[in-house]
Design an enzyme around this catalytic site. Sequence first.
Site, PDB file in Angstrom:
ATOM      1  N   HIS A  75      -9.942 -28.565  51.677  1.00 19.32           N
ATOM      2  CA  HIS A  75     -10.426 -28.125  50.373  1.00 19.32           C
ATOM      3  C   HIS A  75      -9.338 -28.303  49.322  1.00 19.32           C
ATOM      4  O   HIS A  75      -8.147 -28.091  49.596  1.00 19.32           O
ATOM      5  CB  HIS A  75     -10.894 -26.661  50.409  1.00 19.32           C
ATOM      6  CG  HIS A  75      -9.814 -25.658  50.697  1.00 19.32           C
ATOM      7  ND1 HIS A  75      -9.045 -25.072  49.706  1.00 19.32           N
ATOM      8  CD2 HIS A  75      -9.370 -25.136  51.856  1.00 19.32           C
ATOM      9  CE1 HIS A  75      -8.185 -24.229  50.257  1.00 19.32           C
ATOM     10  NE2 HIS A  75      -8.352 -24.249  51.558  1.00 19.32           N
ATOM     11  N   ASP A  77      -9.762 -26.790  46.197  1.00 20.29           N
ATOM     12  CA  ASP A  77      -9.726 -25.625  45.308  1.00 20.29           C
ATOM     13  C   ASP A  77      -8.629 -24.677  45.773  1.00 20.29           C
ATOM     14  O   ASP A  77      -8.272 -24.631  46.958  1.00 20.29           O
ATOM     15  CB  ASP A  77     -11.079 -24.927  45.249  1.00 20.29           C
ATOM     16  CG  ASP A  77     -11.535 -24.364  46.592  1.00 20.29           C
ATOM     17  OD1 ASP A  77     -11.350 -25.041  47.614  1.00 20.29           O
ATOM     18  OD2 ASP A  77     -12.097 -23.243  46.617  1.00 20.29           O
ATOM     19  N   ASP A 108      -1.689 -24.283  50.965  1.00 21.79           N
ATOM     20  CA  ASP A 108      -3.107 -24.017  51.199  1.00 21.79           C
ATOM     21  C   ASP A 108      -3.950 -24.628  50.098  1.00 21.79           C
ATOM     22  O   ASP A 108      -4.239 -23.985  49.098  1.00 21.79           O
ATOM     23  CB  ASP A 108      -3.313 -22.500  51.265  1.00 21.79           C
ATOM     24  CG  ASP A 108      -4.719 -22.097  51.671  1.00 21.79           C
ATOM     25  OD1 ASP A 108      -5.449 -22.959  52.180  1.00 21.79           O
ATOM     26  OD2 ASP A 108      -5.074 -20.924  51.473  1.00 21.79           O
ATOM     27  N   GLU A 147     -13.929 -23.493  48.914  1.00 18.58           N
ATOM     28  CA  GLU A 147     -13.525 -22.760  50.119  1.00 18.58           C
ATOM     29  C   GLU A 147     -12.940 -21.400  49.785  1.00 18.58           C
ATOM     30  O   GLU A 147     -13.160 -20.431  50.499  1.00 18.58           O
ATOM     31  CB  GLU A 147     -12.504 -23.588  50.909  1.00 18.58           C
ATOM     32  CG  GLU A 147     -12.322 -23.127  52.356  1.00 18.58           C
ATOM     33  CD  GLU A 147     -11.247 -22.060  52.526  1.00 18.58           C
ATOM     34  OE1 GLU A 147     -11.119 -21.524  53.641  1.00 18.58           O
ATOM     35  OE2 GLU A 147     -10.523 -21.753  51.559  1.00 18.58           O
ATOM     36  N   GLU A 148     -12.207 -21.327  48.684  1.00 25.28           N
ATOM     37  CA  GLU A 148     -11.504 -20.087  48.343  1.00 25.28           C
ATOM     38  C   GLU A 148     -12.406 -19.045  47.684  1.00 25.28           C
ATOM     39  O   GLU A 148     -11.982 -17.911  47.490  1.00 25.28           O
ATOM     40  CB  GLU A 148     -10.323 -20.388  47.414  1.00 25.28           C
ATOM     41  CG  GLU A 148      -9.231 -21.257  48.024  1.00 25.28           C
ATOM     42  CD  GLU A 148      -8.434 -20.543  49.095  1.00 25.28           C
ATOM     43  OE1 GLU A 148      -8.792 -19.400  49.459  1.00 25.28           O
ATOM     44  OE2 GLU A 148      -7.455 -21.124  49.582  1.00 25.28           O
ATOM     45  N   GLU A 176      -5.814 -26.773  57.452  1.00 24.22           N
ATOM     46  CA  GLU A 176      -5.401 -25.457  56.974  1.00 24.22           C
ATOM     47  C   GLU A 176      -3.993 -25.126  57.485  1.00 24.22           C
ATOM     48  O   GLU A 176      -3.575 -25.620  58.540  1.00 24.22           O
ATOM     49  CB  GLU A 176      -6.377 -24.378  57.453  1.00 24.22           C
ATOM     50  CG  GLU A 176      -7.734 -24.394  56.780  1.00 24.22           C
ATOM     51  CD  GLU A 176      -7.712 -23.749  55.404  1.00 24.22           C
ATOM     52  OE1 GLU A 176      -6.624 -23.330  54.950  1.00 24.22           O
ATOM     53  OE2 GLU A 176      -8.787 -23.660  54.784  1.00 24.22           O
ATOM     54  N   HIS A 365      -0.964 -18.344  48.953  1.00 22.32           N
ATOM     55  CA  HIS A 365      -1.526 -17.330  48.056  1.00 22.32           C
ATOM     56  C   HIS A 365      -0.448 -16.478  47.387  1.00 22.32           C
ATOM     57  O   HIS A 365      -0.781 -15.496  46.716  1.00 22.32           O
ATOM     58  CB  HIS A 365      -2.523 -16.415  48.784  1.00 22.32           C
ATOM     59  CG  HIS A 365      -3.776 -17.112  49.225  1.00 22.32           C
ATOM     60  ND1 HIS A 365      -4.956 -16.441  49.440  1.00 22.32           N
ATOM     61  CD2 HIS A 365      -4.041 -18.412  49.494  1.00 22.32           C
ATOM     62  CE1 HIS A 365      -5.886 -17.298  49.829  1.00 22.32           C
ATOM     63  NE2 HIS A 365      -5.348 -18.506  49.874  1.00 22.32           N
TER      64      HIS A 365
END
Length: 392
Positions: A75, A77, A108, A147-148, A176, A365
């Site tokens: 992903h 995003d 990520d 995805e997020e 991931e 994150h």
Amino acid sequence: MPVNPIDALSIAQDLLRCPSVTPADAGALGVLERLLQAAGFDVHRVTFSEPGAADIDNLYARIGTSAPHLCFAGHTDVVPPGDVAAWSHGAFAGEVHDSQLYGRGAVDMKGGIACSVAAVLEYLAAHGGQPHDSGQGSISFLITGDEEDVAVNGTVKLLQWAAARGEKFDHCVLGEPSNVEALGDCIKIGRRGSLSGTLIVDGVQGHVAYPHRASNPVPDIAALIVALGNDPLDAGSDTFQPSNLEFTSVDVGNPATNVIPAQARARFNIRFNDQHSAESLQALIEQRVETACGNRIKARIDWLPSNAAAFVTKPGAFTDLVAAAIEQVTGRRPELNTGGGTSDARFITHYCPVIEFGLVGQTMHKIDERTPVADLATLTQIYRGVLERYFA
């Protein structure tokens, strides 16, 4: 068709400079589209819609028309950067300092996508632009921008779209950030499921000086929280750790100190293993609440829909192949693990065996999300090794 390999760092920097905070794309998929089209891939951009959710752009690209078919998924995003002033280097600048690549998504998981693309381009350049010298085999990329967030217009629908076109995947590598401490220490072969709900206890509002005229839900919900936490949901298994229920908030919505509230609410989340389904867990928790309530406490549960069931890819030839590629490059034999949160692998598992292997996840994150540049090169080597073994 011969291709000119591009290094993972350059691709990662181009992706990081696209501020694709979910659900925005901000040009990230375009970066991949240009690279893959130049390498001879058949590329599709597919947008999905859902009432109440943002429209999401997705990308599917494939080279080759026959089996075996290896897919790289991911992903583009990312989560919001938070306080941008707190970043040591721009959250979307893609800058390298002290041999570390900084940026939201570096770990990520734009860095992982960059490594898979770089590895595939290198591999194709060495094999005449085809997955195999014989002309057999296929390589594809399944990339979402959803995805997020709520994950309703992304991988789950892209897989359905691909299946309707007759696409069949033999295996998938999801990039991931699976590693815990060092690159090569862990392959995710499964994930626990996720189920959320709100425990609601109704009382009777009244003045605190006259408690006999009211019914206070606060002690009752506290008792239920304790009761639900007393007995474990299971003891785990050889593949999964025990399921766990965690309360995440308690609220009565009462700003006054002299009023007994009318209702108390407690939100919770359960991470569950393959001994349960969402439906069986709901029944189990509701039975425990009913038992704890007796005839006095008035309680109920509002459940949120769950699209995250537990799954596992059984160890075998494919996991051995990936582990061998990792060990050859890093010298580490990775652990096969099912810990952590949910990912889009929960959707992919319904179409083919899937493993997760990407960068080290320690800064994902966080402010100053970053990855060593050396890890980008190493992960590219590992993916290249997977390709060489897979199509050998």
